[in-house]
Design an enzyme around this catalytic site. Structure first.
Site, short mmCIF file in Angstrom:
data_model
loop_
_atom_site.label_atom_id
_atom_site.label_comp_id
_atom_site.label_asym_id
_atom_site.label_seq_id
_atom_site.Cartn_x
_atom_site.Cartn_y
_atom_site.Cartn_z
N MET A 268 2.51 3.72 -8.64
CA MET A 268 3.67 3.02 -9.23
C MET A 268 3.58 2.96 -10.75
SD MET A 268 5.68 2.22 -6.77
CE MET A 268 6.75 0.90 -7.27
N ASN B 276 -6.11 2.84 -17.76
CA ASN B 276 -6.47 2.80 -16.35
C ASN B 276 -7.94 2.46 -16.22
OD1 ASN B 276 -5.34 3.42 -13.61
ND2 ASN B 276 -7.14 4.76 -13.55
N ARG B 277 -8.25 1.73 -15.11
CA ARG B 277 -9.65 1.35 -14.90
C ARG B 277 -10.55 2.58 -14.95
NH1 ARG B 277 -11.16 -1.19 -9.15
NH2 ARG B 277 -10.24 0.80 -8.53
N SER B 278 -10.24 3.61 -14.18
CA SER B 278 -11.04 4.83 -14.25
C SER B 278 -10.42 5.74 -15.30
CB SER B 278 -11.06 5.57 -12.91
OG SER B 278 -10.80 4.69 -11.86
N VAL C 110 -1.34 -3.14 -10.85
CA VAL C 110 -2.59 -3.02 -10.10
C VAL C 110 -2.43 -3.82 -8.81
CG1 VAL C 110 -3.97 -2.73 -12.22
CG2 VAL C 110 -3.63 -5.04 -11.29
N ALA D 34 -2.36 -6.59 -5.96
CA ALA D 34 -2.21 -8.05 -6.07
C ALA D 34 -3.55 -8.74 -5.83
CB ALA D 34 -1.19 -8.52 -5.03
N ASN E 228 3.03 -6.47 -6.25
CA ASN E 228 3.59 -7.34 -5.20
C ASN E 228 2.78 -8.62 -5.09
OD1 ASN E 228 5.75 -5.83 -4.29
ND2 ASN E 228 4.52 -4.73 -2.76
N SER F 232 10.95 -2.59 -6.49
CA SER F 232 11.12 -1.91 -5.19
C SER F 232 11.70 -0.52 -5.38
CB SER F 232 12.04 -2.72 -4.28
OG SER F 232 12.21 -2.01 -3.05
N LYS G 92 11.15 -10.62 -4.15
CA LYS G 92 10.59 -9.33 -3.72
C LYS G 92 9.90 -9.47 -2.36
CE LYS G 92 9.33 -5.18 -3.34
NZ LYS G 92 8.09 -4.53 -3.53
N HIS H 199 12.59 -9.62 0.16
CA HIS H 199 13.11 -8.25 0.27
C HIS H 199 12.25 -7.46 1.27
CE1 HIS H 199 12.63 -3.98 -0.70
NE2 HIS H 199 13.90 -3.97 -1.08
N ASN H 200 10.94 -7.55 1.09
CA ASN H 200 10.05 -6.81 1.98
C ASN H 200 10.10 -7.35 3.41
OD1 ASN H 200 9.37 -5.62 -0.44
ND2 ASN H 200 7.20 -5.51 0.02
N GLU I 102 12.97 -5.87 4.87
CA GLU I 102 12.62 -4.45 5.09
C GLU I 102 11.82 -4.29 6.40
OE1 GLU I 102 10.70 -2.62 1.57
OE2 GLU I 102 9.12 -1.98 2.94
N ARG J 21 3.99 -5.14 14.59
CA ARG J 21 2.92 -4.37 13.93
C ARG J 21 1.55 -4.85 14.41
NH1 ARG J 21 4.67 -2.69 7.75
NH2 ARG J 21 6.90 -2.50 8.15
P1 NDP Z 1 -2.37 2.62 -6.28
O1 NDP Z 1 -3.46 2.39 -5.31
O2 NDP Z 1 -1.69 3.93 -6.30
O3 NDP Z 1 -2.92 2.35 -7.76
C1 NDP Z 1 -3.64 1.19 -8.05
C2 NDP Z 1 -3.92 1.15 -9.53
O4 NDP Z 1 -4.58 -0.07 -9.81
C3 NDP Z 1 -4.84 2.27 -10.00
O5 NDP Z 1 -4.50 2.56 -11.31
C4 NDP Z 1 -6.21 1.60 -9.93
O6 NDP Z 1 -7.13 2.14 -10.85
C5 NDP Z 1 -5.86 0.21 -10.36
N1 NDP Z 1 -6.80 -0.77 -9.85
C6 NDP Z 1 -7.16 -0.97 -8.56
N2 NDP Z 1 -8.01 -2.00 -8.46
C7 NDP Z 1 -8.22 -2.43 -9.72
C8 NDP Z 1 -9.01 -3.46 -10.27
N3 NDP Z 1 -9.75 -4.26 -9.49
N4 NDP Z 1 -8.98 -3.64 -11.59
C9 NDP Z 1 -8.22 -2.84 -12.38
N5 NDP Z 1 -7.44 -1.85 -11.93
C10 NDP Z 1 -7.44 -1.65 -10.60
O7 NDP Z 1 -1.34 1.40 -6.05
P2 NDP Z 1 0.23 1.36 -6.26
O8 NDP Z 1 0.58 1.94 -7.58
O9 NDP Z 1 0.91 1.85 -5.03
O10 NDP Z 1 0.47 -0.24 -6.27
C11 NDP Z 1 0.29 -1.04 -7.43
C12 NDP Z 1 1.03 -2.36 -7.18
O11 NDP Z 1 2.41 -2.06 -6.95
C13 NDP Z 1 0.56 -3.13 -5.96
O12 NDP Z 1 0.66 -4.51 -6.20
C14 NDP Z 1 1.56 -2.73 -4.89
O13 NDP Z 1 1.68 -3.68 -3.86
C15 NDP Z 1 2.83 -2.65 -5.74
N6 NDP Z 1 3.90 -1.85 -5.19
C16 NDP Z 1 3.66 -0.63 -4.59
C17 NDP Z 1 4.72 0.12 -4.10
C18 NDP Z 1 4.49 1.46 -3.47
O14 NDP Z 1 5.46 1.99 -2.86
N7 NDP Z 1 3.32 2.06 -3.58
C19 NDP Z 1 6.10 -0.37 -4.18
C20 NDP Z 1 6.26 -1.62 -4.89
C21 NDP Z 1 5.18 -2.33 -5.36
P3 NDP Z 1 -8.20 3.29 -10.42
O15 NDP Z 1 -7.51 4.58 -10.75
O16 NDP Z 1 -9.34 3.00 -11.29
O17 NDP Z 1 -8.49 3.10 -8.97
#
Ligand code: NDP
Length: 467
Positions: free
Chosen positions: A14, A33-35, A76, A78, A104, A130, A184, A187-188, A191, A288
């Site tokens: 996202m 980004n963390r990594s 990141v 939740a 989220n 969303s 939100k 919304h979910n 959904e 589910r």
């Molecule tokens: P991803 O798993 O694709 O990415 C997660 C990101 O968060 C990565 O950049 C990861 O870094 C980083 N991260 C994970 N853990 C930590 C931590 N402890 N500290 C710092 N950085 C961290 O997740 P999404 O992008 O899918 O989701 C991100 C948020 O968006 C969530 O809250 C999700 O619920 C929400 N969301 C997701 C949707 C979807 O369709 N995917 C839709 C709407 C909302 P690294 O690369 O280092 O692992």
């Protein structure tokens, strides 16, 4: 490039899509980004947008790259990850700067964070996003909660990247603190309910021997009518897809076990706390959970014979179409009633018409119904129930006989349809002026002397149970 307008923390699915969307709309964006190994990969993926992007390896670098007020958007997972990131950025930011949590989040966490950061002079925006990856990249629906100042700092960016419905951006400031994240969550929850309703209709077709691709064609046709919706559209597509490895229908090689990350469960928990029946979402969450019990279901298959086949056929295609429409309307009605109850409880003054407006495009539950819902809330909805608005009374008058026939036929055929059944029960309950809780009250008084109200006199009364 000059200083960036916004910093995006978290380049997962996202975050990277949102950052690219912002760059494409002309905003300079700093990312981290963390990594750190994700950073060059991201820049490579950005292609011609790369000049609008600056990568930062540390929080200090990210903050240094930002214009004021500095806006840090977290994308990141939740929970603890959000608190950890806030703890990292908080000391680096100053009065008037803004942190946006676009994940989220549980809205209770958002309320706590808004209070903490507000006390330190920082603005906090809890932003529900969303639309999945595709939405985030090309136009999501966004639901913001926070101070007016926090919204004012980012509204031009959010409105520029949002989906549009008839030229209007699907991004709005819906209320203070946790309002956006609560919207939100609900919304979910809706959904979850809609996905389950669709899956149950699919199940009835399968019980009637219809092949997945043929069911997909029916959904495709339905998507041209009153059932037009993103979820109808994608269901049509997935049902017509073939597994490249086996040549089987794709759905037939997918295990019957659904995942969940929590927003459906949160909806049900909050509904319970607020005394609101969100029974279609409850049914979807339960479905589910039941799906996870594969071994027990397999054992149950051997223990209990299926109903005999002497009963009537599975409902007609026309009935199933109407049953799904009735279920969808009733699930939305429950969702909006829950929003209204939370708005009252948390003093949010949620504008339900504006909420429906931001759901008209970009989000997963977008459908042909949402513009009518917007109009209904603009005029006012009797007793706060969408199903009582004249337009929806007419739809339910037209569709609930089919829902009733569908639920009855499924019960006789032994096909589980928890969400359709819950929808019908909620419809029938809300058109029954005198139900059966008089007996509940009598039972409570009998064993616990809880007292009851009489229909013909005020005050607490007791029954003659003691002899
Ligand atoms: P991803 O798993 O694709 O990415 C997660 C990101 O968060 C990565 O950049 C990861 O870094 C980083 N991260 C994970 N853990 C930590 C931590 N402890 N500290 C710092 N950085 C961290 O997740 P999404 O992008 O899918 O989701 C991100 C948020 O968006 C969530 O809250 C999700 O619920 C929400 N969301 C997701 C949707 C979807 O369709 N995917 C839709 C709407 C909302 P690294 O690369 O280092 O692992």
């Amino acid at each position: 490039m000059d200083k960036a307008r916004i910093g995006v923390v978290g380049l997962g699915t996202m975050g990277s899509a949102l950052a690219l969307n912002m760059a494409e709309k002309g905003f300079d964006v700093a990312v981290t980004n963390r990594s750190a190994d994700r950073l060059p990969v991201f820049l490579e993926k950005a292609g011609p947008l790369a000049p609008r992007l600056v990568t930062a390896k540390t929080p200090e670098d990210l903050v240094a790259a930002l214009d004021t007020p500095r806006i840090v958007l977290l994308m990141v997972p939740a929970g603890a990850a959000v608190d950890d990131q806030i703890a990292l950025y908080r000391p680096l930011l100053g009065k008037g700067d803004v942190i946006v949590d676009a994940g989220n989040a549980d809205f209770h966490d958002t309320r706590r964070r808004a209070e903490d950061l507000g006390a330190a002079g920082l603005h906090f925006l809890g932003l529900g996003v969303s639309g999945g990856e595709e939405g985030a990249r090309h136009g999501p629906s966004m639901m913001a909660g926070g101070t007016q100042a926090a919204w004012a700092a980012v509204s031009d960016i959010l409105q520029a990247i949002a989906a549009t419905f008839r030229g209007q951006p699907c991004a709005a400031h819906l209320g203070p603190d946790g309002a956006g994240h609560f919207v939100k969550t609900v919304h979910n929850g809706i959904e979850y309910a809609d996905m389950q309703l669709i899956a149950e209709i699919y199940g009835l077709f399968r019980a009637d021997g219809r092949a997945p691709a043929a069911i997909g064609e029916v959904f495709e046709a339905w998507n041209q009518g009153p059932l037009m919706a993103y979820l109808t559209e994608i269901s049509a597509k997935v049902l017509q897809a073939t597994d490249p490895e086996t040549g089987q229908p794709m759905v037939d090689v997918i295990a019957d076990r659904a995942g969940q990350k929590g927003t459906g469960r949160w909806t049900v928990i909050e509904a319970q706390k607020l005394g609101q029946p969100a029974t279609t979402t409850e049914a979807a969450v339960a479905a589910r959970a039941w799906s996870a019990a594969a071994a027990a279901r397999e054992a149950g298959k051997g223990l209990f014979p299926p109903p005999d086949k002497l009963h009537g056929p599975i409902p007609t295609e026309g009935d199933l179409e109407k049953a799904l429409l009735a279920g969808r309307v009733l699930a939305l009605s429950q969702g909006f009633a829950l929003l209204a109850a939370a708005s009252e409880e948390y003093d949010w003054s949620l504008d339900l018409a504006a909420t429906a407006e931001v759901w008209r495009a970009g989000c997963i539950i977008r459908s042909g119904l949402l513009d009518d819902i917007t109009q209904a809330f603009r005029v006012g909805v009797p007793h706060g129930l969408l199903q009582f608005a004249p337009h929806f009374v007419a739809i339910l008058a037209e569709t609930t006989p089919a829902l009733r026939r569908t639920v009855a036929a499924a019960a006789v055929a032994g096909v589980p349809i928890p969400a359709l059944s819950a929808a019908l029960a909620s419809y029938d309950t809300m058109r029954t002026a005198r139900g059966t809780t008089n007996l509940i009250q009598a039972q409570r008084d009998f064993f616990g002397a809880h007292g009851f109200e009489r229909v013909d006199a005020k005050g607490a009364h007791h029954g003659p149970w003691g002899g």
